[in-house]
Design an enzyme around this catalytic site. Structure first.
Site, PDB file in Angstrom:
ATOM      1  N   MET A  32       0.836  -1.201   0.000  1.00 12.85           N
ATOM      2  CA  MET A  32       0.000   0.000   0.000  1.00 12.85           C
ATOM      3  C   MET A  32       0.875   1.258   0.000  1.00 12.85           C
ATOM      4  SD  MET A  32      -3.449  -0.807   2.046  1.00 12.85           S
ATOM      5  CE  MET A  32      -2.840  -0.522   3.685  1.00 12.85           C
ATOM      6  N   LEU A  35       6.610   3.024   1.715  1.00 11.04           N
ATOM      7  CA  LEU A  35       7.472   1.839   1.806  1.00 11.04           C
ATOM      8  C   LEU A  35       8.627   2.042   2.776  1.00 11.04           C
ATOM      9  CD1 LEU A  35       7.573   0.922  -2.008  1.00 11.04           C
ATOM     10  CD2 LEU A  35       5.972   0.136  -0.242  1.00 11.04           C
ATOM     11  N   HIS A  39       9.178  -3.659   3.456  1.00 13.92           N
ATOM     12  CA  HIS A  39       8.788  -3.859   2.055  1.00 13.92           C
ATOM     13  C   HIS A  39      10.025  -4.158   1.199  1.00 13.92           C
ATOM     14  CE1 HIS A  39       5.599  -0.923   3.524  1.00 13.92           C
ATOM     15  NE2 HIS A  39       4.846  -1.909   3.065  1.00 13.92           N
ATOM     16  N   ASP A 153       2.143  -9.201   9.267  1.00  8.02           N
ATOM     17  CA  ASP A 153       0.682  -9.286   9.169  1.00  8.02           C
ATOM     18  C   ASP A 153       0.313 -10.769   9.092  1.00  8.02           C
ATOM     19  OD1 ASP A 153      -0.029  -6.315   8.761  1.00  8.02           O
ATOM     20  OD2 ASP A 153       1.582  -6.667   7.343  1.00  8.02           O
ATOM     21  N   MET A 188       8.641  -2.754  11.876  1.00  8.99           N
ATOM     22  CA  MET A 188       8.459  -1.635  10.943  1.00  8.99           C
ATOM     23  C   MET A 188       7.041  -1.645  10.397  1.00  8.99           C
ATOM     24  SD  MET A 188      11.916  -1.209   8.819  1.00  8.99           S
ATOM     25  CE  MET A 188      13.473  -1.028   9.656  1.00  8.99           C
TER      26      MET A 188
HETATM   27  P1  AMP Z   1       1.374  -2.917   3.484  1.00  7.81           P
HETATM   28  O1  AMP Z   1       1.974  -1.889   2.587  1.00  7.81           O
HETATM   29  O2  AMP Z   1       1.348  -2.530   4.918  1.00  7.81           O
HETATM   30  O3  AMP Z   1       0.069  -3.447   2.961  1.00  7.81           O
HETATM   31  O4  AMP Z   1       2.373  -4.149   3.427  1.00  7.81           O
HETATM   32  C1  AMP Z   1       2.742  -4.741   2.226  1.00  7.81           C
HETATM   33  C2  AMP Z   1       3.477  -6.016   2.506  1.00  7.81           C
HETATM   34  O5  AMP Z   1       4.643  -5.735   3.266  1.00  7.81           O
HETATM   35  C3  AMP Z   1       2.639  -6.999   3.326  1.00  7.81           C
HETATM   36  O6  AMP Z   1       2.888  -8.313   2.868  1.00  7.81           O
HETATM   37  C4  AMP Z   1       3.182  -6.787   4.715  1.00  7.81           C
HETATM   38  O7  AMP Z   1       3.025  -7.917   5.554  1.00  7.81           O
HETATM   39  C5  AMP Z   1       4.646  -6.550   4.417  1.00  7.81           C
HETATM   40  N1  AMP Z   1       5.282  -5.845   5.537  1.00  7.81           N
HETATM   41  C6  AMP Z   1       4.857  -4.724   6.178  1.00  7.81           C
HETATM   42  N2  AMP Z   1       5.662  -4.428   7.208  1.00  7.81           N
HETATM   43  C7  AMP Z   1       6.620  -5.391   7.240  1.00  7.81           C
HETATM   44  C8  AMP Z   1       7.738  -5.652   8.080  1.00  7.81           C
HETATM   45  N3  AMP Z   1       8.048  -4.869   9.107  1.00  7.81           N
HETATM   46  N4  AMP Z   1       8.496  -6.743   7.809  1.00  7.81           N
HETATM   47  C9  AMP Z   1       8.198  -7.568   6.776  1.00  7.81           C
HETATM   48  N5  AMP Z   1       7.153  -7.373   5.944  1.00  7.81           N
HETATM   49  C10 AMP Z   1       6.375  -6.303   6.174  1.00  7.81           C
END
Ligand code: AMP
Length: 296
Positions: A32, A35, A39, A153, A188
Site C-alpha cells: 500500500m 514503503l 517492504h 501481518d 516496521m
Molecule cells: P502494506 O503496505 O502494509 O500493505 O504491506 C505490504 C506487505 O509488506 C505486506 O505483505 C506486509 O506484511 C509486508 N510488511 C509490512 N511491514 C513489514 C515488516 N516490518 N516486515 C516484513 N514485511 C512487512
C-alpha cells in the site's frame, strides 16, 4: 524500471514478456506504499528468486473501515518509486482506483476461511474480505509464480495462503517472509510515522509483552489466561492504551490454545493488537517447541 497504471497494460506487458521468454518467472510484491525496509526486504527476496519483479502500490479502500485511516494514509509516491528501483523492481503497478475497483473479479466476494474471524477479525469487520478480494484481483492480473507477504501481518498471510490456494491452486506460491524490525525491536510499519516521540517509546511495550508471552508459553508452566494477564500488565503501563487483544493461539488455525496443549509441540502464535493515541499497532511472534529427541 517501468511504472504502469492500468491493468490491461500490465497484462499485455506480462504476456509479451512471457511470450519472449518461455522460462520467465514473475515475483509479485503487493503493497500500500509508504514503503520501508520491511517492504524492501520482500522486493529483494523476489529479485533473488525470479526473473521479473512486479511491485504494486495501491491504498486499498476496501480493507479500511469507515472510521479508519484511509484518507490520511501516507502516499509518498516518488520516494516509494525510488525505493522500488533501488531494491530491484522491474515494474511498479500503480492502478488508478476508479477504474481498478470496477474490475469484474471484485463483483464476487472471495470466500474467507474460518481463521479470518479470529484475532483482528472482530475488531476490523470487513477488513479481511477487502484484503482477500483485492489480492485475488491482483493475483489474477499478474499471475505471479511467487507472491511475497510479510509475517508482520500474520493473519493476513494465513488468509491469503488459504484464499490463493482455493482460487489458483498451486500455480501461485505464497511466500511468507520474516518481520523486519527497528534496532530496538519495534516492527516496521507504515503507520509508525503517526506516532509521537513518546508514543514511539510506548509502542515498545507491545514487543516486550509478546516476548514475555512467548517465553512463558514455551516454558509451559503457566496457563494461557495467566500469561495473557501478564502481557496485559506490561501493555497497560502505556497511558490511555486500548488493547484489542493479546493472545496465544494455534499458529495454523488461529484458535485459542487449550491449556492442556500449551506444553505440547504444536506451533504457537503470540499476537497482539493495541491502540496508542489514534494509531493501531499489531505484531506477533511465532513459537515452536522442539520435539524431544527420541532415544535410539
Ligand atoms: P502494506 O503496505 O502494509 O500493505 O504491506 C505490504 C506487505 O509488506 C505486506 O505483505 C506486509 O506484511 C509486508 N510488511 C509490512 N511491514 C513489514 C515488516 N516490518 N516486515 C516484513 N514485511 C512487512
Amino acid at each position: 524500471m517501468k511504472a504502469i497504471r492500468s491493468a490491461p497494460r500490465l497484462k499485455q506487458f506480462l504476456s509479451e514478456a512471457r511470450r519472449r521468454n518461455k522460462r520467465l518467472t514473475v515475483g509479485f510484491v503487493p503493497t500500500m506504499g509508504a514503503l520501508h525496509e520491511g517492504h524492501a526486504s520482500l522486493i529483494r527476496r523476489a529479485r533473488k528468486e525470479n526473473s521479473l519483479v512486479v511491485v504494486s502500490i495501491f491504498v486499498n479502500p476496501l480493507q479500511f473501515g469507515p472510521k479508519e485511516d484511509f484518507a490520511r494514509y501516507p502516499r509518498p509516491v516518488s520516494k516509494d518509486l525510488a525505493l522500488c528501483r533501488r531494491n530491484g523492481a522491474d515494474i511498479v503497478f500503480l492502478p488508478e482506483a476508479r477504474s481498478f475497483l470496477k474490475e469484474k473479479s471484485l463483483q464476487k466476494k472471495t470466500r474467507l476461511p474460518e481463521l479470518a474471524n479470529k484475532l483482528c477479525g472482530p475488531f476490523r469487520p470487513g477488513h479481511f474480505q477487502g484484503v482477500a478480494d483485492i489480492v485475488k484481483l491482483f493475483h489474477g492480473i499478474v499471475r505471479p509464480d511467487r507472491a511475497y507477504y510479510g509475517l508482520k501481518d500474520y493473519q493476513q498471510c494465513r488468509v491469503i495462503e488459504e484464499t490463493t490456494r482455493a482460487a489458483f491452486g498451486k500455480t501461485i506460491r505464497v511466500i511468507l517472509c520474516p518481520t523486519v524490525r527497528e534496532k530496538d525491536g519495534l516492527a516496521m510499519s507504515s503507520r509508525n510515522r503517526y506516532l509521537s516521540r513518546q508514543e514511539r517509546k510506548d509502542a515498545l511495550r507491545l514487543i516486550e509483552a509478546l516476548r514475555l508471552g512467548r517465553r512463558l508459553a514455551l516454558q509451559g508452566r503457566l496457563g494461557h489466561p495467566e500469561i495473557e494477564q501478564r502481557m496485559r500488565g506490561i501493555v497497560l503501563r502505556i497511558p490511555g492504551v486500548r488493547i484489542d487483544y493479546l493472545s496465544i493461539v494455534h499458529a495454523k488455525s488461529l484458535r485459542k490454545m487449550v491449556e492442556s496443549t500449551l506444553s505440547n509441540t504444536a506451533p504457537l502464535l503470540v499476537a497482539g493488537a493495541i491502540r496508542i493515541g489514534g494509531t493501531r499497532l499489531i505484531d506477533n511472534l511465532l513459537a515452536a517447541k522442539r520435539r524431544k529427541a527420541r532415544r535410539l
